[in-house]
Motif scaffolding. Structure first.
Motif, PDB file in Angstrom:
ATOM      1  N   SER A  29     -29.101 -51.287 -28.386  1.00 60.75           N
ATOM      2  CA  SER A  29     -29.756 -52.358 -27.632  1.00 60.75           C
ATOM      3  C   SER A  29     -30.513 -51.806 -26.430  1.00 60.75           C
ATOM      4  O   SER A  29     -31.636 -52.235 -26.144  1.00 60.75           O
ATOM      5  CB  SER A  29     -28.711 -53.372 -27.176  1.00 60.75           C
ATOM      6  OG  SER A  29     -29.292 -54.356 -26.373  1.00 60.75           O
ATOM      7  N   ARG A  58     -34.548 -52.059 -26.062  1.00 57.79           N
ATOM      8  CA  ARG A  58     -35.041 -52.914 -24.974  1.00 57.79           C
ATOM      9  C   ARG A  58     -35.502 -52.119 -23.752  1.00 57.79           C
ATOM     10  O   ARG A  58     -35.515 -52.639 -22.652  1.00 57.79           O
ATOM     11  CB  ARG A  58     -33.934 -53.882 -24.540  1.00 57.79           C
ATOM     12  CG  ARG A  58     -33.424 -54.763 -25.637  1.00 57.79           C
ATOM     13  CD  ARG A  58     -34.385 -55.864 -25.897  1.00 57.79           C
ATOM     14  NE  ARG A  58     -33.876 -56.754 -26.923  1.00 57.79           N
ATOM     15  CZ  ARG A  58     -34.633 -57.502 -27.670  1.00 57.79           C
ATOM     16  NH1 ARG A  58     -35.929 -57.479 -27.513  1.00 57.79           N
ATOM     17  NH2 ARG A  58     -34.113 -58.282 -28.576  1.00 57.79           N
ATOM     18  N   ASP A 114     -38.184 -53.954 -21.800  1.00 56.00           N
ATOM     19  CA  ASP A 114     -37.667 -55.083 -21.017  1.00 56.00           C
ATOM     20  C   ASP A 114     -36.921 -54.597 -19.775  1.00 56.00           C
ATOM     21  O   ASP A 114     -37.048 -55.183 -18.689  1.00 56.00           O
ATOM     22  CB  ASP A 114     -36.731 -55.946 -21.866  1.00 56.00           C
ATOM     23  CG  ASP A 114     -37.442 -56.558 -23.055  1.00 56.00           C
ATOM     24  OD1 ASP A 114     -38.684 -56.719 -22.985  1.00 56.00           O
ATOM     25  OD2 ASP A 114     -36.766 -56.883 -24.048  1.00 56.00           O
TER      26      ASP A 114
END
Length: 186
Positions: free
Chosen positions: A80, A84, A87
């Motif tokens: 993850s 990401r 982000d």
């Protein structure tokens, strides 16, 4: 007369008083005319006696499943964080500190474990009771099951603490996200 008489002591009764009362009864002359009675200990079916020979196998199985769950959670968090990165870089650009980025990963881990616990605990209790009732009826014993609330609470708390411990390394990785390199690549 009967070859055996089974006696169950009430849950609020005293086993010691019951045994003393039984000993007085078997001393009675009307009882001894049919032969010398004996008092045996608790009689258990062979399946329960065989279950005791399993030893630590259930604990080892549980530990193996827990280790697998921890490894899966760790791999999910690492994946993850890598997926990401963009982000996380945007959040860092907006003013998130390294600590806040690591806390974001810890929250992701905690929420995953909390959702699994909220769904899995009641489902596990229901499934466990159902399977125990089926097993107990098949060996003709009273299906009395209990849920140790203290143990369940400790497992839930331990799971959340372990989830946060697993999130430490992916959290550090998220905190080290280089904003300029990630955003430049876009």
């Amino acid at each position: 007369g009967p070859q055996a008489i089974w006696i169950r002591v009430r849950s609020n009764g005293s086993p010691g008083k019951a045994l003393a009362s039984l000993r007085r009864i078997i001393q009675s002359p009307t009882i001894t005319q049919y032969g010398a009675p004996t008092i045996s200990s608790v009689q258990r079916p062979a399946q329960i006696i065989n279950y005791r020979s399993m030893g630590t196998t259930p604990a080892l199985l549980g530990a193996g499943l827990a280790a697998g769950a921890v490894a899966a959670l760790g791999l999910t968090l690492v994946s993850s964080v890598r997926r990401r990165r963009h982000d996380l870089a945007v959040l860092k650009t907006l003013g998130f500190t390294k600590r806040q980025l690591a806390t974001t990963v810890a929250w992701q881990s905690s929420v995953s474990v909390a959702v699994g616990t909220i769904i899995g605990t009641p489902f596990g209790i229901i499934l466990g009771r159902t399977l125990w009732n089926l097993f107990a009826r098949s060996i003709h014993v009273v299906p009395k099951s209990s849920v140790p609330i203290t143990s369940m609470a400790l497992v839930v708390i331990g799971g959340l603490l372990l989830a946060n411990a697993v999130a430490i390394i992916p959290g550090r990785d998220a905190a080290r996200t280089s904003t300029a390199l990630v955003l430049k690549a876009q």
